[in-house]
Design an enzyme around this catalytic site. Structure first.
Site, PDB file in Angstrom:
ATOM      1  CD  GLU A 122      -0.242   5.315  -4.057  1.00 50.87           C
ATOM      2  OE1 GLU A 122       0.269   5.638  -2.964  1.00 50.87           O
ATOM      3  OE2 GLU A 122      -1.056   4.393  -4.178  1.00 50.87           O
ATOM      4  CG  ASP A 150      -8.448   4.583   0.499  1.00 47.07           C
ATOM      5  OD1 ASP A 150      -8.171   3.363   0.511  1.00 47.07           O
ATOM      6  OD2 ASP A 150      -7.766   5.443   1.069  1.00 47.07           O
ATOM      7  CG  ASP A 175      -1.893   1.066   1.335  1.00 43.50           C
ATOM      8  OD1 ASP A 175      -2.302   1.589   0.280  1.00 43.50           O
ATOM      9  OD2 ASP A 175      -2.302   1.426   2.469  1.00 43.50           O
TER      10      ASP A 175
HETATM   11  O1  MIG Z   1      -3.390   6.193   4.856  1.00 45.98           O
HETATM   12  O2  MIG Z   1      -3.287   1.018   5.835  1.00 45.98           O
HETATM   13  O3  MIG Z   1      -5.961   2.278   0.615  1.00 45.98           O
HETATM   14  O4  MIG Z   1      -6.828   0.061   2.094  1.00 45.98           O
HETATM   15  O5  MIG Z   1      -6.611   0.223   4.890  1.00 45.98           O
HETATM   16  C1  MIG Z   1      -4.246   5.114   4.645  1.00 45.98           C
HETATM   17  C2  MIG Z   1      -4.439   1.767   6.038  1.00 45.98           C
HETATM   18  C3  MIG Z   1      -3.433   3.888   4.367  1.00 45.98           C
HETATM   19  C4  MIG Z   1      -4.841   3.144   2.545  1.00 45.98           C
HETATM   20  C5  MIG Z   1      -5.372   1.931   1.841  1.00 45.98           C
HETATM   21  C6  MIG Z   1      -6.343   1.216   2.747  1.00 45.98           C
HETATM   22  C7  MIG Z   1      -5.675   0.853   4.036  1.00 45.98           C
HETATM   23  C8  MIG Z   1      -5.118   2.109   4.713  1.00 45.98           C
HETATM   24  N1  MIG Z   1      -4.199   2.780   3.811  1.00 45.98           N
END
Ligand code: MIG
Length: 735
Positions: free
Chosen positions: A367, A452, A364
């Site tokens: 980017e 999200d 996650d």
């Molecule tokens: O700043 O890890 O898209 O699926 O639960 C949020 C916490 C960071 C974004 C992801 C989401 C995840 C969440 N993350």
């Protein structure tokens, strides 16, 4: 003539500079090298152009393409689609091509859009934007592959550059497409076609790669939440699934399993017996997937940080100092995944997870996302900033490169490091990686989810065309958060989401911290049994799904396909964003509105059998179809043979599970693939592939390959016609 570079808004400035001119009116200042070739990928004609502003920026040619001799070195050659290009600023190229009104635009990765991307401007710059609404432009993924759909005369454009790109798809209604590429270095451009959509996606995935056969468990149900905070919660979750007989394969741990959000650690306080917990979970056939973000806490007491710093693994600013930003662990540094040394270092470190028995990794924030910098490129910029003004600099084999020039590669390179690392530690297990950020080719390393979304009907509706466009962009293994991530779901929405979600190749319920819990049993018995039935149906589809993945490996075809993929002759289907084909044999038409029980469904020519029985529908044409809450919103194509398994609680039971070949119509054809579900033996011929036919009352299965003998199951055949089903024969798996 002057164009204000730096003052005007960068997207509007492109079309309406102060003096009424556009960037494409500016003179060409290109003084670098370029080449143009014609060639073929399989049977698809391609033109490949390359341009570089300095010798060290020359993009290499691609081995996948069989090139004919250079036909002209001029960049103004006679290219398909009337495409031409120029460099208008040091950091900006402009491309223009014809976009006749009848052509539909599909692909471009993750777009908040209906199926046809035409009439809008699409920015490709990996961005953590959780506002998925009509104004959303750049999202997490940047995949510069566009399919210009026009039946058998379709084309595709792949602008292979990980720098920011803005695609204007006839936004001004002049039948012109434009791409602005914000790069100072160069690019590779492929124009593919004319060919059909399936052949173009085949050629594109020959070029950029295809997904491997996923590990079988990763095709089952995932239960996730931000966050399951501790061991008792996770254990109880597993107990609930099994006690309630709701099928599930995988539980997911979000960021709170870590110690202070430090990657490659876990909190001993909240997970005191991690290893034992995993073996207990695995005894009841659960896998565990953990999140891993790129940010490494800058903390002198954190060995990973110290080691990475000493070995120069992190991104540095142009002045040589470490680049730091706030993310979950606090002030953090970011591995330079564009460096081979960093990727293999990260891969080594993953041993921490494989040693614990963790089955897969969820990447996650890759980017990469930062808390302090929401827009990676100043929205006022009309060209790529000079290297020293970019956030940081990557070390690559060809020397230093400014971050923005290659930003769109970062997430994919992290997944590559992760996938290669998992392979190193478990050489004969298919790795599972899930990612949010992606560039062209991500399908080789990871499944994708679309970030999200919210518990909104609007997001339930958009999930279909968004995933279809992901599939057209080479990403077959994709899904969105079932139930919606942000906001509070409702029982009805959750059921509707599962009705659609059982057809997502990647099948996960996930939700945000502090949102209403949305595990399948949270809303009482009636809702629970509807969801149970839907998840059971997903598991029954497993043999069909594995066969579709096999097809993806051969041809690059996605599992979820726009209707026009199979019905190019049909004039209506191109306008349909709320239905899709799941493989060629199942039409899915989900309900995407609240309190709605009947929806119009468009049926292409032929006869269609409601998946759960009922009157056969005759196409072509629209029919009002009643879809009560909890019903599978799908139709089997007459003429198909669809393999379905019996119900199982996890894919671990599949080897002994009966498979039934469902025959729809008097003459029908199908295929069935099976392998061991976890190793790479399937790449060496250890699989079975049967061609199935039903003609004049006789069912025949012809083995085109029988390389695998691991199953003890029974096979059955069942015919479906307007009359009652008849059992035909019992087959043994005896060859
Ligand atoms: O700043 O890890 O898209 O699926 O639960 C949020 C916490 C960071 C974004 C992801 C989401 C995840 C969440 N993350």
């Amino acid at each position: 003539m002057t164009v204000q570079t730096g003052s005007a808004d960068w997207t509007r400035a492109r079309r309406k500079p102060e003096d009424g001119q556009t960037f494409s009116d500016l003179p060409d200042k290109f003084a670098g090298g370029s080449s143009c070739h014609r060639g073929k990928i399989d049977s698809v004609p391609i033109s490949l152009c390359r341009a570089w502003t300095s010798d060290d920026a020359a993009p290499p040619a691609t081995p996948a393409v069989v090139l004919e001799p250079e036909w002209s070195a001029s960049k103004r050659s006679d290219l398909p689609l009337g495409l031409h290009w120029k460099q208008v600023l040091s950091g900006r190229f402009e491309f223009e091509f014809d976009l006749p009104a009848k052509v539909r635009c599909l692909g471009l990765g993750e777009r908040f859009s209906a199926l046809d991307l035409r009439g809008a401007t699409h920015t490709l710059l990996a961005t953590d934007n959780s506002d998925h609404n009509e104004s959303a432009d750049a999202l997490y993924k940047a995949i510069p592959f566009l399919l210009l759909y026009n039946g058998d005369q379709s084309h595709a454009i792949f602008l292979d550059s990980p720098a920011p790109q803005i695609w204007e798809l006839d936004t001004e209604f002049q039948q012109i497409g434009r791409i602005s590429l914000l790069s100072r270095r160069g690019w590779r451009l492929y124009i593919l076609g004319p060919a059909s959509a399936p052949n173009l996606v085949a050629a594109y995935t020959t070029l950029t790669g295809r997904a491997t056969q996923p590990p079988r468990w990763a095709l089952g149900h995932f239960q996730s939440r931000w966050s399951y905070p501790d061991e008792p919660t996770l254990r109880q979750l597993a107990v609930e699934f099994r006690a309630r007989q709701i099928p599930c394969d995988t539980l997911v741990l979000d960021i709170d399993y870590m110690d202070e959000y430090k990657v490659f650690t876990m909190s001993h306080e909240r997970f005191p017996r991690f290893g034992a917990m995993i073996s207990d979970l695995s005894a009841s056939n659960f896998k565990l997937v953990t999140i891993v973000d790129p940010g490494v806490k800058r903390d002198n007491g954190f060995p990973l940080y110290k080691e990475g710093e000493r070995r120069d693994m992190f991104c540095r600013k142009a002045d040589g100092s470490l680049f730091t930003e706030q993310v979950w662990p606090g002030l953090s540094v970011f591995p330079d995944f564009l460096k081979e040394a960093t990727r293999s270092w990260w891969g080594e470190k993953l041993k921490f997870y494989t040693d614990q028995g963790i089955a897969g990794i969820w990447n996650d924030m890759n980017e990469p996302a930062f808390f302090g910098i929401k827009q990676p490129l100043n929205p006022a910029a009309v060209e790529l900033p000079e290297e020293q003004d970019q956030l940081f600099v990557h070390e690559t084999e060809t020397g230093p490169v400014g971050h923005l020039e290659v930003r769109n590669l970062y997430g994919m390179e992290m997944c590559r490091a992760t996938s290669d690392g998992l392979l190193k530690h478990r050489p004969d297990e298919r790795p599972f990686v899930l990612t949010r950020a992606a560039y062209a080719g991500i399908q080789r390393y990871a499944a994708v989810w679309l970030g999200d979304n919210n518990s909104w009907y609007e997001h339930l509706r958009k999930a279909v065309p968004m995933l279809l466009n992901m599939g057209m962009s080479g990403c077959a293994f994709c899904g969105v958060d079932i139930g919606g991530f942000g906001g509070h779901t409702t029982p009805e929405l959750l059921v509707r989401w599962y009705e659609q979600g059982i057809f997502y190749p990647f099948f996960r319920n996930h939700s945000m911290m502090e949102s209403r819990s949305q595990e399948p049993w949270m809303f009482g018995d009636a809702i629970e049994s509807k969801i149970r039935h839907l998840i059971e149906t997903r598991y029954r589809l497993l043999p069909y799904i594995e066969t579709l993945f096999y097809e993806h490996r051969l041809t690059g075809a996605p599992l979820m396909r726009p209707m026009l993929w199979h019905y190019p002759e049909d004039k209506i289907v191109g306008d349909i964003s709320d239905q899709f084909m799941f493989g060629k044999d199942i039409l899915v038409a989900p309900v995407v509105e609240r309190s709605t029980h009947t929806r119009p469904v468009y049926f292409p020519a032929g006869r269609w059998h409601p998946f759960e029985g009922g009157e056969v529908v005759q196409g072509p044409g629209y029919h009002a179809i009643n879809l009560e809450l909890g019903k599978v919103p799908a139709f089997a194509r007459e003429g198909a043979i669809i393999p379905l398994a019996s119900i199982m609680q996890s894919t671990a039971e599949y080897t002994g599970t009966e498979v039934c070949f469902h025959v729809f119509g008097d003459t029908a054809f199908g295929a069935f693939y099976e392998d061991d579900g976890h190793s790479f033996a399937c790449n060496r011929g250890a699989f079975n592939h049967w061609n199935l036919t039903f003609e004049e009352g006789i069912f025949t299965s012809t083995c085109s390959r029988d390389g695998y003998e691991g199953y003890t199951r029974q096979y059955r055949v069942k015919t479906h016609s307007s009359e009652a089903p008849v059992e035909l024969s019992l087959l043994e798996n005896d060859y």
